[in-house]
Design an enzyme around this catalytic site. Structure first.
Site, PDB file in Angstrom:
ATOM      1  N   TYR A 144     -24.888  12.633  32.722  1.00  0.00           N
ATOM      2  CA  TYR A 144     -26.144  12.389  33.427  1.00  0.00           C
ATOM      3  C   TYR A 144     -25.986  11.363  34.541  1.00  0.00           C
ATOM      4  O   TYR A 144     -25.319  10.335  34.371  1.00  0.00           O
ATOM      5  CB  TYR A 144     -27.227  11.916  32.459  1.00  0.00           C
ATOM      6  CG  TYR A 144     -27.799  12.977  31.542  1.00  0.00           C
ATOM      7  CD1 TYR A 144     -27.402  14.314  31.614  1.00  0.00           C
ATOM      8  CD2 TYR A 144     -28.757  12.647  30.591  1.00  0.00           C
ATOM      9  CE1 TYR A 144     -27.939  15.267  30.776  1.00  0.00           C
ATOM     10  CE2 TYR A 144     -29.296  13.593  29.738  1.00  0.00           C
ATOM     11  CZ  TYR A 144     -28.882  14.911  29.834  1.00  0.00           C
ATOM     12  OH  TYR A 144     -29.416  15.853  28.987  1.00  0.00           O
ATOM     13  N   LYS A 189     -24.094  13.020  24.628  1.00  0.00           N
ATOM     14  CA  LYS A 189     -23.454  14.332  24.566  1.00  0.00           C
ATOM     15  C   LYS A 189     -22.090  14.302  25.235  1.00  0.00           C
ATOM     16  O   LYS A 189     -21.927  13.705  26.302  1.00  0.00           O
ATOM     17  CB  LYS A 189     -24.334  15.376  25.258  1.00  0.00           C
ATOM     18  CG  LYS A 189     -25.780  15.401  24.794  1.00  0.00           C
ATOM     19  CD  LYS A 189     -26.597  16.413  25.568  1.00  0.00           C
ATOM     20  CE  LYS A 189     -28.079  16.169  25.387  1.00  0.00           C
ATOM     21  NZ  LYS A 189     -28.562  14.976  26.095  1.00  0.00           N
ATOM     22  N   HIS A 237     -22.247  19.149  24.381  1.00  0.00           N
ATOM     23  CA  HIS A 237     -23.255  19.431  25.406  1.00  0.00           C
ATOM     24  C   HIS A 237     -23.349  20.905  25.769  1.00  0.00           C
ATOM     25  O   HIS A 237     -24.432  21.422  26.041  1.00  0.00           O
ATOM     26  CB  HIS A 237     -22.931  18.608  26.662  1.00  0.00           C
ATOM     27  CG  HIS A 237     -24.097  18.395  27.562  1.00  0.00           C
ATOM     28  ND1 HIS A 237     -24.190  17.305  28.405  1.00  0.00           N
ATOM     29  CD2 HIS A 237     -25.224  19.102  27.782  1.00  0.00           C
ATOM     30  CE1 HIS A 237     -25.309  17.361  29.085  1.00  0.00           C
ATOM     31  NE2 HIS A 237     -25.966  18.453  28.720  1.00  0.00           N
ATOM     32  N   ASP A 246     -32.525   9.960  24.636  1.00  0.00           N
ATOM     33  CA  ASP A 246     -31.547  11.034  24.761  1.00  0.00           C
ATOM     34  C   ASP A 246     -30.847  10.933  26.107  1.00  0.00           C
ATOM     35  O   ASP A 246     -31.498  10.899  27.154  1.00  0.00           O
ATOM     36  CB  ASP A 246     -32.250  12.392  24.657  1.00  0.00           C
ATOM     37  CG  ASP A 246     -31.291  13.547  24.916  1.00  0.00           C
ATOM     38  OD1 ASP A 246     -30.559  13.913  23.987  1.00  0.00           O
ATOM     39  OD2 ASP A 246     -31.272  14.060  26.053  1.00  0.00           O
TER      40      ASP A 246
END
Length: 343
Positions: A74, A96, A129, A69
């Site tokens: 990120y 996401k 997200h 994931d």
């Protein structure tokens, strides 16, 4: 903005099935409402640092994890390339779309960037997200917010976020129908946000997954029940207590960290497991998929040792920890909209 004229109701290829927990935990699967099989236990990458992410992911894959994931945002955009380099062909990939890319064109742009970074033509699951707006500034003045409201920091074009969010979903539907993702879903949605999407007359593809912060302190029963009604799989993040919490946050809650709670410790002792495994097993027995994360090779493996079963009393003891509403929220500590009180 997104069309609101009546359309043919959204269809799914299959009814979401209960988790298949036969065999070892890393072989457990969930069948999504479009027929796609997804591993129940995956490896999360949130807040892994650039220099440690590659080795952590390699340890996870060596331990047998087959779901990774990640997200466009990120590690400042650096995580997807790391995941893309480390992944193997049999890995189920989740990424996401970030909130700064709400809207049809921007969502398409975001996904194309993610595919390029991951070095794939298709992801297995694409999630929206965050249902709220992007911000025009990272540093936001509390004084200005008190005077003008948080809306003064909304990204231009995101003022009517409920409508823009539908444009985002339309782009995700288009990507799904074009074969760029095997399934689509949402993350961090409240029951109201999810209901608005499900009741949208223009909906063509129902969400297959809801990925939310879920643990004994924050059980979000309203949105979980809504997912059950609509055959949407719930995937829990922050199962072990959240990556954004510090000592002062536990003081504010007047509760011990979840990993130190007597209910988790007692069950761990009874089953010869870790408190982390108990919290993950609690989630699985609630019917949720999980995505624990660790930097430590030993803990990465320990988080897969979920073959025991919590009895009714142990489940009830953990169920009783719910603080109600969003009071148990441990994540998104710096976001003014973290309690989800927006259209």
């Amino acid at each position: 903005m997104a069309e609101t004229s009546p359309r043919k109701k959204a269809k799914t290829g299959a009814k979401a099935a209960p988790l298949d927990l036969s065999g070892p935990p890393l072989s457990w699967t969930a069948t999504l409402n479009n027929g796609v099989a997804m591993p129940v236990v995956g490896f999360g990458t949130y807040k892994l640092k650039e220099g440690e992410a590659g080795s952590a992911i390699k340890h996870a894959l060596a331990a047998g994890y087959r779901l990774l994931d990640t997200a466009h945002v990120y590690c400042g955009g650096k995580m997807e390339p790391i995941v893309g380099k480390a992944k193997t062909e049999d890995v189920f990939l989740i990424t996401k779309q970030w909130r700064g890319f709400h809207g049809h064109a921007e969502t398409t742009k975001c996904l194309n960037q993610s595919l390029s970074r991951l070095k794939v033509d298709k992801v297995d699951l694409l999630l929206m997200h965050w249902p709220g707006p992007g911000y025009s500034a990272m540093g936001r003045s509390k004084e200005r917010i008190a005077k003008e409201g948080i809306e003064c920091y909304f990204k231009k074009g995101h003022e009517d976020i409920a409508a823009v969010r539908l444009e985002t979903w339309r782009a995700m539907e288009d990507a799904y129908l074009a074969g760029k993702c095997g399934a689509i879903g949402v993350s961090n949605f409240s029951a109201d946000h999810l209901r608005k999407l499900l009741e949208w007359e223009g909906l063509r593809v129902k969400p297959a997954v809801l990925q939310n912060e879920l643990h004994p302190y924050l059980q979000q029963k309203d949105v979980v029940e809504l997912c059950a009604e609509h055959d949407i799989l719930v995937q829990a993040y922050a199962s072990l207590g959240g990556q954004d919490s510090a000592a002062k946050h536990w003081v504010e809650l007047d509760r011990p960290p979840l990993l130190e709670h007597p209910a988790a410790a007692a069950a761990a002792k009874a089953h010869g497991a870790t408190p982390a495994a108990v919290l993950l097993r609690w989630a699985v027995q609630k019917g949720y998929a999980v995505i624990p994360k660790s930097r430590d090779k030993g803990r990465i493996r320990a988080n897969t040792e979920l073959g025991f079963v919590l009895d009714d009393a142990e489940m009830a003891a953990l169920d009783a920890l719910d603080l109600g509403g969003m009071k148990g929220r441990l994540c998104w500590r710096k976001d003014e909209l973290r309690m989800m009180e927006f259209p």
